[in-house]
Scaffold this active site. Structure first.
Site, short mmCIF file in Angstrom:
data_model
loop_
_atom_site.label_atom_id
_atom_site.label_comp_id
_atom_site.label_asym_id
_atom_site.label_seq_id
_atom_site.Cartn_x
_atom_site.Cartn_y
_atom_site.Cartn_z
N SER A 150 0.84 -1.20 0.00
CA SER A 150 0.00 0.00 0.00
C SER A 150 0.87 1.24 0.00
O SER A 150 1.99 1.23 0.53
CB SER A 150 -0.90 0.01 1.25
OG SER A 150 -1.57 1.25 1.38
N TYR A 163 -1.54 -0.41 10.37
CA TYR A 163 -1.65 -0.83 8.96
C TYR A 163 -0.47 -0.30 8.16
O TYR A 163 0.18 -1.05 7.41
CB TYR A 163 -2.96 -0.31 8.38
CG TYR A 163 -3.15 -0.67 6.92
CD1 TYR A 163 -3.51 -1.96 6.55
CD2 TYR A 163 -2.96 0.28 5.92
CE1 TYR A 163 -3.68 -2.30 5.21
CE2 TYR A 163 -3.13 -0.05 4.58
CZ TYR A 163 -3.48 -1.34 4.24
OH TYR A 163 -3.64 -1.66 2.90
#
Length: 267
Positions: A150, A163
């Site tokens: 990501s 995350y």
């Protein structure tokens, strides 16, 4: 469309019941894959729909339930490809998050969140590579691993601090494994930005997810909110023969949103 550059490939996609994982599975099937192993953790009905879409492209779909944070499940997922004798491409797409968008609120997350996210996003991907290694090495060309990371792991943004940290760890692990497993296996990662999938709706609610899509379209340099299919095309490229000389790369697939982050200006 790159024609049938995946002709007769054996493909494994973790977290393939919906969203990006489904799009990757269908894209590889449309490009000639012989079989696609479709892993899912809980969403059996949605995984069945992925299987239907894969088989509509004339590929064999093999459904395997499993949680990648559990090593035995990773071995079961990889074993589903054993009847074919090899794995040409492994997409480590399974992932999870804790939604805590205000990174300054340090009490919004705890050690258990870090451990849970690392177990799936980092350890799970590692365990899948380990379980699939011999089958990847059995491929006639270097087997390809593509990790779904990501932009959060590059820029320290996203749904939560744990995350972003887990995706940063995945990026570093991509480099380590690319170096360690060459020349038999190539290892790369994609770093998507916003993807217009149900994932954001589940985390933030439909109204806020719609706002996020509108903001992405307004504020990214390319003026688009990426779809799962847009990002899947980049992931599949990294596993394709066209990327046969690419390994250890983290490819930002975010419609240019990273251009707004000063720390990335010299990347």
């Amino acid at each position: 469309m790159a024609g049938k550059d995946f002709q007769d490939f054996i493909v494994v996609v973790t977290g393939a019941s919906t969203g990006l994982g489904r799009a990757i599975a269908v894209e590889t099937a449309s490009r000639g894959a012989q079989a696609v192993v479709i892993n899912y953790a809980r969403s059996a009905d949605e995984a069945q729909e992925t299987a239907r879409l894969v088989e509509a492209q004339a590929a064999k779909a093999v459904l395997v339930q499993g949680d990648v944070s559990i090593d035995a499940d990773c071995r079961k997922i990889a074993a589903a490809a054993e009847p074919f004798g090899r794995i040409d491409a492994l997409f480590n797409n399974a992932g999870m998050t804790k939604f805590a968008g205000n990174h300054a609120d340090l009490d919004a997350v705890g050690a258990e969140d870090f451990l849970q996210l690392y177990a799936v996003n980092v350890v799970g991907a590692f365990q899948m590579v380990r379980a699939a290694r011999s089958l990847l090495e059995a491929a006639p060309r270097p087997g390809a691993v593509v990790n779904t990371s990501s932009i959060a792991g590059v820029a320290g943004i996203g749904s939560s601090v744990p995350y972003a940290a887990s995706k940063g760890a995945m990026n570093t692990m991509t480099l380590s494994l690319a170096r360690a497993l060459a020349p038999q296996i190539r290892v790369n990662a994609i770093c998507p930005g916003f993807i217009d999938t149900p994932w954001f709706g589940k985390g933030f609610g439909a109204e806020r997810a719609q706002k996020m899509a509108e903001n992405a379209a307004a504020n990214t340099p390319l003026k688009v909110a990426s779809s799962a299919e847009d990002v899947a095309a980049a992931a599949v490229f990294l596993a394709s023969p066209g990327a046969r000389h690419v390994t250890g790369e983290t490819l930002l697939v975010d419609a240019g949103s990273h251009l707004g982050y000063a720390p990335l200006s010299m990347r």
